[in-house]
Design a protein around this motif. Structure first.
Motif, PDB file in Angstrom:
ATOM      1  N   VAL A 255       0.808  -1.224   0.000  1.00 42.41           N
ATOM      2  CA  VAL A 255       0.000   0.000   0.000  1.00 42.41           C
ATOM      3  C   VAL A 255       0.847   1.282   0.000  1.00 42.41           C
ATOM      4  CG1 VAL A 255      -1.706   1.325   1.299  1.00 42.41           C
ATOM      5  CG2 VAL A 255      -2.003  -1.134   1.007  1.00 42.41           C
ATOM      6  N   PRO A 256       1.915   1.403   0.811  1.00 39.97           N
ATOM      7  CA  PRO A 256       2.705   2.647   0.781  1.00 39.97           C
ATOM      8  C   PRO A 256       3.330   2.937  -0.577  1.00 39.97           C
ATOM      9  CG  PRO A 256       3.211   1.366   2.751  1.00 39.97           C
ATOM     10  CD  PRO A 256       2.380   0.483   1.859  1.00 39.97           C
ATOM     11  N   SER A 257       3.511   1.908  -1.390  1.00 41.34           N
ATOM     12  CA  SER A 257       4.105   2.115  -2.718  1.00 41.34           C
ATOM     13  C   SER A 257       3.136   2.801  -3.676  1.00 41.34           C
ATOM     14  CB  SER A 257       4.547   0.773  -3.306  1.00 41.34           C
ATOM     15  OG  SER A 257       5.496   0.140  -2.475  1.00 41.34           O
ATOM     16  N   LEU A 319      -7.823   4.857 -24.813  1.00 38.52           N
ATOM     17  CA  LEU A 319      -6.644   5.036 -25.654  1.00 38.52           C
ATOM     18  C   LEU A 319      -6.165   3.700 -26.198  1.00 38.52           C
ATOM     19  CD1 LEU A 319      -4.492   7.552 -23.555  1.00 38.52           C
ATOM     20  CD2 LEU A 319      -6.002   8.054 -25.488  1.00 38.52           C
ATOM     21  N   PRO A 320      -5.471   3.683 -27.343  1.00 37.05           N
ATOM     22  CA  PRO A 320      -4.863   2.450 -27.842  1.00 37.05           C
ATOM     23  C   PRO A 320      -3.820   1.936 -26.852  1.00 37.05           C
ATOM     24  CG  PRO A 320      -4.879   4.158 -29.539  1.00 37.05           C
ATOM     25  CD  PRO A 320      -5.270   4.822 -28.257  1.00 37.05           C
ATOM     26  N   PHE A 321      -3.616   0.636 -26.857  1.00 41.35           N
ATOM     27  CA  PHE A 321      -2.683   0.043 -25.896  1.00 41.35           C
ATOM     28  C   PHE A 321      -1.290   0.655 -26.011  1.00 41.35           C
ATOM     29  CE2 PHE A 321       0.577  -3.256 -25.029  1.00 41.35           C
ATOM     30  CZ  PHE A 321       0.444  -3.288 -23.657  1.00 41.35           C
ATOM     31  N   VAL A 322      -0.822   0.924 -27.227  1.00 40.87           N
ATOM     32  CA  VAL A 322       0.525   1.456 -27.391  1.00 40.87           C
ATOM     33  C   VAL A 322       0.663   2.813 -26.693  1.00 40.87           C
ATOM     34  CG1 VAL A 322       0.055   2.598 -29.606  1.00 40.87           C
ATOM     35  CG2 VAL A 322       2.380   1.836 -29.072  1.00 40.87           C
ATOM     36  N   GLU A 323      -0.407   3.603 -26.660  1.00 41.25           N
ATOM     37  CA  GLU A 323      -0.358   4.888 -25.952  1.00 41.25           C
ATOM     38  C   GLU A 323      -0.446   4.698 -24.444  1.00 41.25           C
ATOM     39  OE1 GLU A 323      -2.840   8.022 -27.433  1.00 41.25           O
ATOM     40  OE2 GLU A 323      -2.787   7.238 -29.491  1.00 41.25           O
ATOM     41  N   ARG A 324      -1.274   3.749 -24.015  1.00 45.46           N
ATOM     42  CA  ARG A 324      -1.357   3.476 -22.575  1.00 45.46           C
ATOM     43  C   ARG A 324      -0.016   2.951 -22.063  1.00 45.46           C
ATOM     44  NH1 ARG A 324      -5.799   0.559 -24.035  1.00 45.46           N
ATOM     45  NH2 ARG A 324      -4.980  -1.345 -23.083  1.00 45.46           N
ATOM     46  N   ARG A 325       0.657   2.155 -22.892  1.00 50.05           N
ATOM     47  CA  ARG A 325       1.960   1.627 -22.499  1.00 50.05           C
ATOM     48  C   ARG A 325       2.967   2.770 -22.303  1.00 50.05           C
ATOM     49  NH1 ARG A 325       4.732  -3.190 -20.832  1.00 50.05           N
ATOM     50  NH2 ARG A 325       6.921  -2.619 -21.063  1.00 50.05           N
ATOM     51  N   ALA A 326       2.938   3.772 -23.171  1.00 50.51           N
ATOM     52  CA  ALA A 326       3.830   4.927 -23.017  1.00 50.51           C
ATOM     53  C   ALA A 326       3.520   5.667 -21.722  1.00 50.51           C
ATOM     54  CB  ALA A 326       3.697   5.853 -24.220  1.00 50.51           C
ATOM     55  N   HIS A 327       2.215   5.828 -21.404  1.00 51.47           N
ATOM     56  CA  HIS A 327       1.827   6.469 -20.142  1.00 51.47           C
ATOM     57  C   HIS A 327       2.315   5.635 -18.957  1.00 51.47           C
ATOM     58  CE1 HIS A 327      -0.767   9.899 -21.222  1.00 51.47           C
ATOM     59  NE2 HIS A 327      -1.139   9.189 -22.283  1.00 51.47           N
ATOM     60  N   LEU A 328       2.191   4.310 -19.085  1.00 55.19           N
ATOM     61  CA  LEU A 328       2.610   3.427 -17.996  1.00 55.19           C
ATOM     62  C   LEU A 328       4.099   3.550 -17.724  1.00 55.19           C
ATOM     63  CD1 LEU A 328       2.001   1.078 -16.012  1.00 55.19           C
ATOM     64  CD2 LEU A 328       2.445  -0.506 -17.906  1.00 55.19           C
ATOM     65  N   GLU A 329       4.910   3.570 -18.768  1.00 58.51           N
ATOM     66  CA  GLU A 329       6.360   3.681 -18.595  1.00 58.51           C
ATOM     67  C   GLU A 329       6.726   4.970 -17.855  1.00 58.51           C
ATOM     68  OE1 GLU A 329       7.892   3.298 -22.526  1.00 58.51           O
ATOM     69  OE2 GLU A 329       7.375   1.171 -22.689  1.00 58.51           O
ATOM     70  N   LYS A 330       6.076   6.078 -18.218  1.00 59.71           N
ATOM     71  CA  LYS A 330       6.333   7.352 -17.535  1.00 59.71           C
ATOM     72  C   LYS A 330       5.860   7.289 -16.084  1.00 59.71           C
ATOM     73  CE  LYS A 330       5.868  10.185 -21.736  1.00 59.71           C
ATOM     74  NZ  LYS A 330       5.069  11.232 -22.406  1.00 59.71           N
ATOM     75  N   PHE A 331       4.720   6.663 -15.873  1.00 65.57           N
ATOM     76  CA  PHE A 331       4.144   6.587 -14.533  1.00 65.57           C
ATOM     77  C   PHE A 331       5.055   5.784 -13.598  1.00 65.57           C
ATOM     78  CE2 PHE A 331       1.338   4.808 -11.277  1.00 65.57           C
ATOM     79  CZ  PHE A 331       0.638   5.926 -10.864  1.00 65.57           C
ATOM     80  N   ILE A 332       5.581   4.647 -14.083  1.00 61.55           N
ATOM     81  CA  ILE A 332       6.444   3.818 -13.248  1.00 61.55           C
ATOM     82  C   ILE A 332       7.739   4.557 -12.911  1.00 61.55           C
ATOM     83  CG2 ILE A 332       7.770   1.665 -13.161  1.00 61.55           C
ATOM     84  CD1 ILE A 332       4.739   1.325 -12.846  1.00 61.55           C
ATOM     85  N   ARG A 333       8.284   5.297 -13.881  1.00 62.73           N
ATOM     86  CA  ARG A 333       9.492   6.080 -13.600  1.00 62.73           C
ATOM     87  C   ARG A 333       9.208   7.142 -12.538  1.00 62.73           C
ATOM     88  NH1 ARG A 333      10.300   5.848 -19.320  1.00 62.73           N
ATOM     89  NH2 ARG A 333       9.434   7.962 -19.552  1.00 62.73           N
ATOM     90  N   LYS A 334       8.063   7.800 -12.645  1.00 57.71           N
ATOM     91  CA  LYS A 334       7.697   8.845 -11.681  1.00 57.71           C
ATOM     92  C   LYS A 334       7.414   8.241 -10.305  1.00 57.71           C
ATOM     93  CE  LYS A 334       4.500  12.759 -11.171  1.00 57.71           C
ATOM     94  NZ  LYS A 334       3.332  13.454 -11.772  1.00 57.71           N
ATOM     95  N   LEU A 335       6.801   7.056 -10.292  1.00 55.68           N
ATOM     96  CA  LEU A 335       6.494   6.379  -9.034  1.00 55.68           C
ATOM     97  C   LEU A 335       7.774   6.043  -8.285  1.00 55.68           C
ATOM     98  CD1 LEU A 335       3.835   5.421  -7.665  1.00 55.68           C
ATOM     99  CD2 LEU A 335       4.276   3.173  -8.644  1.00 55.68           C
ATOM    100  N   ASP A 336       8.775   5.561  -9.028  1.00 58.46           N
ATOM    101  CA  ASP A 336      10.123   5.331  -8.496  1.00 58.46           C
ATOM    102  C   ASP A 336      10.086   4.556  -7.181  1.00 58.46           C
ATOM    103  OD1 ASP A 336      12.878   5.433  -8.346  1.00 58.46           O
ATOM    104  OD2 ASP A 336      12.911   7.384  -7.335  1.00 58.46           O
ATOM    105  N   ASP A 337       9.507   3.353  -7.244  1.00 60.07           N
ATOM    106  CA  ASP A 337       9.385   2.539  -6.040  1.00 60.07           C
ATOM    107  C   ASP A 337       9.898   1.131  -6.331  1.00 60.07           C
ATOM    108  OD1 ASP A 337       7.915   0.659  -4.051  1.00 60.07           O
ATOM    109  OD2 ASP A 337       7.504   2.664  -3.266  1.00 60.07           O
ATOM    110  N   PRO A 338      10.741   0.566  -5.466  1.00 57.40           N
ATOM    111  CA  PRO A 338      11.334  -0.750  -5.743  1.00 57.40           C
ATOM    112  C   PRO A 338      10.331  -1.895  -5.742  1.00 57.40           C
ATOM    113  CG  PRO A 338      11.890  -0.007  -3.516  1.00 57.40           C
ATOM    114  CD  PRO A 338      11.257   1.155  -4.214  1.00 57.40           C
TER     115      PRO A 338
END
Length: 432
Positions: A255-257, A319-338
């Motif tokens: 949950v804290p992640s 959105l198309p999956f390829v666009e959601r995937r781009a959003h996901l990659e940015k989101f995970i980098r911003k989340l920055d959690d192990p």
């Protein structure tokens, strides 16, 4: 009625002709959305065994295999004064009564209803009470029938469904043009999941590899990790199973992640020293009523992200999956959690290349995690995130299993669906 179209016709006619709130409670019963705190199968067994011979009930239940059917047929109908039964209770009356009666008052009321009803009425009442109203109608079909009232797309119902509750007055008002579309105000709502079809060898001839993105199918538990801001601006985070069950309390270490608003579709895994463990290890964390610090330490939970359904500003599902995937990659980098990382994609330019990767995940990018790879997922680049199992959008291609041909010899005691078996048996296995 075996035909799907006829089922829809009957359901839609019922929902159109039945007044509120009865139709809403009927829809809830058909979709599994009704539950009653004190009405449990054990209570029903106690009631019937008080009125019939317990041994006879046990034998009958063993033969029939269904509690509601057995009790409906065995219940000794009490003669009422004047031999005139009162009219059966309405659905709304039953639901309201079951929700408001205390634990000590409930048995007498259930017995009173069972005395007044005939066999079919008793069966329907008991199925409603136990939440086991399985009559060949899926939740999806029931929602499709409701959507037909207003010529709506069933996907629209699915998208707003998690924020609705019985008897769905706002939903029916919108469907019939008498109100606005309901809005889900939950800061961390569940979104109905998208599922894949199993791919067959014959399917590949009709598919172009360039239209798809491939990623590993991990052998864990599919979950939805959702975080959102409440009215005070505070982050509320929840973890849902693929069916929408709230499992947040079972995984407090994750949950804290979830500290940024968003909705991640992913796989729950156990990660030790950077390596994904097998499903057998993950099972030690499942269905635990108490999550101890030792359990958390020995079986550290990890989320591997597949998709991003929404963020702080937008619903991304259309959105198309390829666009959601781009959003996901940015989101995970911003989340920055192990504890949360991105599920890697698989590079391929032909079905033969993907077949080779599927056969040898370790060499194709899965590395030391290959033991936890269950197969490959194929997702169309242009696919929106649609509830249910839309044909041709997502495909799952599992790895070839190890085959075991087994012969089990046993001795049976009794008859019917609930028969018991002797504990001693001979088990022979041949493997290929």
């Amino acid at each position: 009625e075996p035909g799907r179209n006829n089922k829809l016709r009957l359901l839609t006619a019922y929902l159109r002709d039945t007044p509120d709130p009865d139709r809403g409670y009927a829809l809830a019963a058909l979709t599994g959305a009704l539950s009653f705190k004190h009405a449990k199968p054990g209570l029903i067994r106690d009631l019937i065994m008080d009125r019939t011979d317990p041994v006879l009930f046990g034998l009958s239940y063993d033969y029939v295999g269904d509690l509601s059917e057995t009790v409906a047929l065995m219940w000794p109908k009490a003669p009422l004064p004047g031999h005139n039964n009162p009219p059966p209770p309405t659905l709304s009356e039953v639901v309201t009564t079951l929700r408001t009666l205390g634990k000590t008052e409930l048995p007498k009321q259930l017995a009173r209803w069972l005395d007044e009803l005939d066999e079919t009425g008793r069966w329907a009442l008991l199925k409603l009470v136990t939440g086991a109203l399985r009559i060949g109608i899926s939740a999806r079909l029931a929602k499709t029938a409701a959507a037909a009232l207003g010529d709506k797309d069933p996907h629209e119902i699915e998208l707003i469904w998690p924020g609705l509750s019985p008897p769905y007055l706002e939903l029916f008002a919108w469907l019939e043009g008498n109100g606005d579309k309901p809005v889900n105000l939950d800061p961390a709502p569940f979104r109905p999941v998208m599922l894949a079809h199993a791919i067959e060898d014959t399917d590949f001839g009709n598919l172009d590899p360039a239209d798809f993105i491939a990623e590993w199918k991990w052998d864990g538990i599919r979950v939805q990790a959702v975080a959102g801001r409440d009215e005070r601006g505070q982050i509320q985070a929840r973890l849902y199973s693929r069916t929408g069950e709230d499992s947040t309390k079972s995984f407090p270490d994750l949950v804290p992640s979830l500290h940024l608003p968003g909705a991640i579709d992913g796989e729950l895994l156990v990660l030790r020293e950077g390596r994904v463990q097998t499903f057998n290890v993950l099972q030690q964390r499942l269905n635990r009523k108490v999550v101890s610090p030792k359990l958390i330490k020995d079986y550290p939970i990890h989320l591997r992200a597949y998709d991003l359904l929404g963020d702080d500003e937008n619903d991304l599902r259309e959105l198309p999956f390829v666009e959601r995937r781009a959003h996901l990659e940015k989101f995970i980098r911003k989340l920055d959690d192990p504890r949360i990382d991105l599920s890697p994609t698989i590079a391929f330019d032909s079905w033969e290349a993907l077949m080779a990767a599927r056969a040898d995940p370790a060499s194709a990018g899965a590395g030391e995690d290959a033991e936890a790879v269950e197969g490959v997922m194929l997702k169309r680049r242009d696919a929106p995130y649609l509830p249910g199992r839309p044909k041709g959008q997502w495909w799952k291609w599992k790895r070839d299993p190890h085959i075991i041909d087994a012969v089990l010899m046993y001795a049976q005691r009794g008859h019917g669906k609930r028969s018991s078996y002797y504990s001693d048996y001979t088990f022979g296995v041949w493997t290929s």
